[in-house]
Enzyme design. Sequence first.
Site, PDB file in Angstrom:
ATOM      1  N   HIS A  28     -53.025  -8.963 -53.499  1.00 45.45           N
ATOM      2  CA  HIS A  28     -53.987  -7.939 -53.075  1.00 45.45           C
ATOM      3  C   HIS A  28     -55.426  -8.388 -53.286  1.00 45.45           C
ATOM      4  CE1 HIS A  28     -56.177  -4.032 -53.345  1.00 45.45           C
ATOM      5  NE2 HIS A  28     -55.303  -3.664 -52.423  1.00 45.45           N
ATOM      6  N   ALA A  82     -64.020   6.467 -56.084  1.00 48.70           N
ATOM      7  CA  ALA A  82     -64.833   6.531 -54.868  1.00 48.70           C
ATOM      8  C   ALA A  82     -65.402   7.922 -54.634  1.00 48.70           C
ATOM      9  CB  ALA A  82     -63.998   6.101 -53.666  1.00 48.70           C
ATOM     10  N   THR A 125     -56.753 -22.955 -37.403  1.00 51.67           N
ATOM     11  CA  THR A 125     -57.182 -22.346 -36.142  1.00 51.67           C
ATOM     12  C   THR A 125     -58.692 -22.231 -36.048  1.00 51.67           C
ATOM     13  OG1 THR A 125     -57.173 -20.051 -36.927  1.00 51.67           O
ATOM     14  CG2 THR A 125     -55.067 -20.972 -36.154  1.00 51.67           C
ATOM     15  N   SER A 156     -58.267  -0.304 -48.849  1.00 49.53           N
ATOM     16  CA  SER A 156     -58.543  -1.531 -49.599  1.00 49.53           C
ATOM     17  C   SER A 156     -59.137  -2.602 -48.704  1.00 49.53           C
ATOM     18  CB  SER A 156     -57.256  -2.094 -50.212  1.00 49.53           C
ATOM     19  OG  SER A 156     -56.956  -1.494 -51.436  1.00 49.53           O
ATOM     20  N   ASP A 195     -59.036 -22.328 -47.940  1.00 51.80           N
ATOM     21  CA  ASP A 195     -60.205 -21.805 -47.244  1.00 51.80           C
ATOM     22  C   ASP A 195     -61.388 -21.594 -48.181  1.00 51.80           C
ATOM     23  OD1 ASP A 195     -58.608 -21.833 -45.040  1.00 51.80           O
ATOM     24  OD2 ASP A 195     -58.444 -19.650 -44.828  1.00 51.80           O
TER      25      ASP A 195
END
Length: 443
Positions: free
Chosen positions: A213, A327, A229, A385, A190
């Site tokens: 991840h 964060a 698809t 995440s 992709d």
Amino acid sequence: MDPYTTFQVPSGDRPKYTGKKLVMLSPGASMKNIDEEAKEAALRLAPSGAYRKHEEDYLKAFEEGDGIVFEKFGVAVINANNDEQIKSLVYARSSFQYEEPERYLYALDGPKSRNFAQVLWQLLCRLFGRKSDPPVPGPSPDPVDPLPVFENNDEAYWGLHALAALDNTYTGKGVKLAVLDTGMYQAHPDFAGRNVVSKSFIPGEPVEDTNGHGTHCAGIAVGGRRGGTGARYGAASEADLYVAKVLSNEGVGSDSGILAGMEWAVNEGCKVISMSLGASVEENTRYSSIYNELAGKAMDMGTLIIAAAGNDSRRRQGLIRPVNHPANCPNILAVGALDRRSQVADFSCGGLNADGGLVDIAGPGVEIFSSWKLPQEYAILSGTSMATPFVAGVAAQFLEAFPEITARELWDKLLAQARPVPLPSRDVGIGLVQSPQEVLEPS
């Protein structure tokens, strides 16, 4: 691997500190003065700029020297674990202001057992035509105004519908977006023909992602359509992807590697940095002043840092945990997670600490489809995440729409255009992130 599985680093006895120190340098301190004062404390510090073109030497600076200076941010990482040596440097030298312990950081996902049970239940519901959710322990939440339930369809997966990303033509084209994580499965079909720039900051490990991840987060931020698809799953499908491997293939890193990746991304001209990583903190814990300062400097240089709020909560058991490091810094945009019913995810951390540590905005974060490592190529994961790169991708869309805005203006636009959600701001911040609409005009 089952595509409904969620990866998580075992949390049991995770180490918190590496033994190294982060040291904030005085504003305007020259490398010459820094070097001279470090030598007086019997320390040899290497400037990060000297190794920018040579990855092997760059990594050796962490492992073999006494430390490294990230010149752009004005921060040093000191390898020495001699407290007296550190004190003599920080408290007796004008170029060094204050120090903090260096932390370990981890890839952030929702708990595997919870997600497996949830998906199994939903599969049974689909098979037998049941539409209601399973009962949950504890008191029922207060009723709220109904919100749309977002679904996957042939055009796109539910996260993009939640963003209203299909209501415009913005794809982040021409915007440099950095994902700091476990690397990238670079041969993913992709991403064929896409502009991908990468660098590893993990000694002995190439950028290639054997964890999955990082590839998943990269796909959410800038992926295109699923091969076979044609269903869309990435928020900014034409943004330029910059991959910094700052977490190992086991999903573990440290502040020094994160700082190296951040500095690299800023030097490369990335306007958005997405970090789906963190370290748990306790209630009433102050945020890292060093991270907060460097994030502010990054914004002044035109780069917005976006990070995951964390997955330590177990809301169905009545447990809400505070927003993770980094964060929880006021200058870093903290992202919480919502499910497709616009409800806060069971695992999503909350803004409990008054002095910093707020959730600023929320994104789709439960049962998120995206790219994955070989041979599977796709997976469905849950976690803050997953919510974080959605926000990063939308930020790239805004930068395409308004290429002249500053990083602080970008922050404001993300909040201003968010969709209100009838839940406490402690959990979802301003609301659900939304793609820019075609009718918007620059403020």
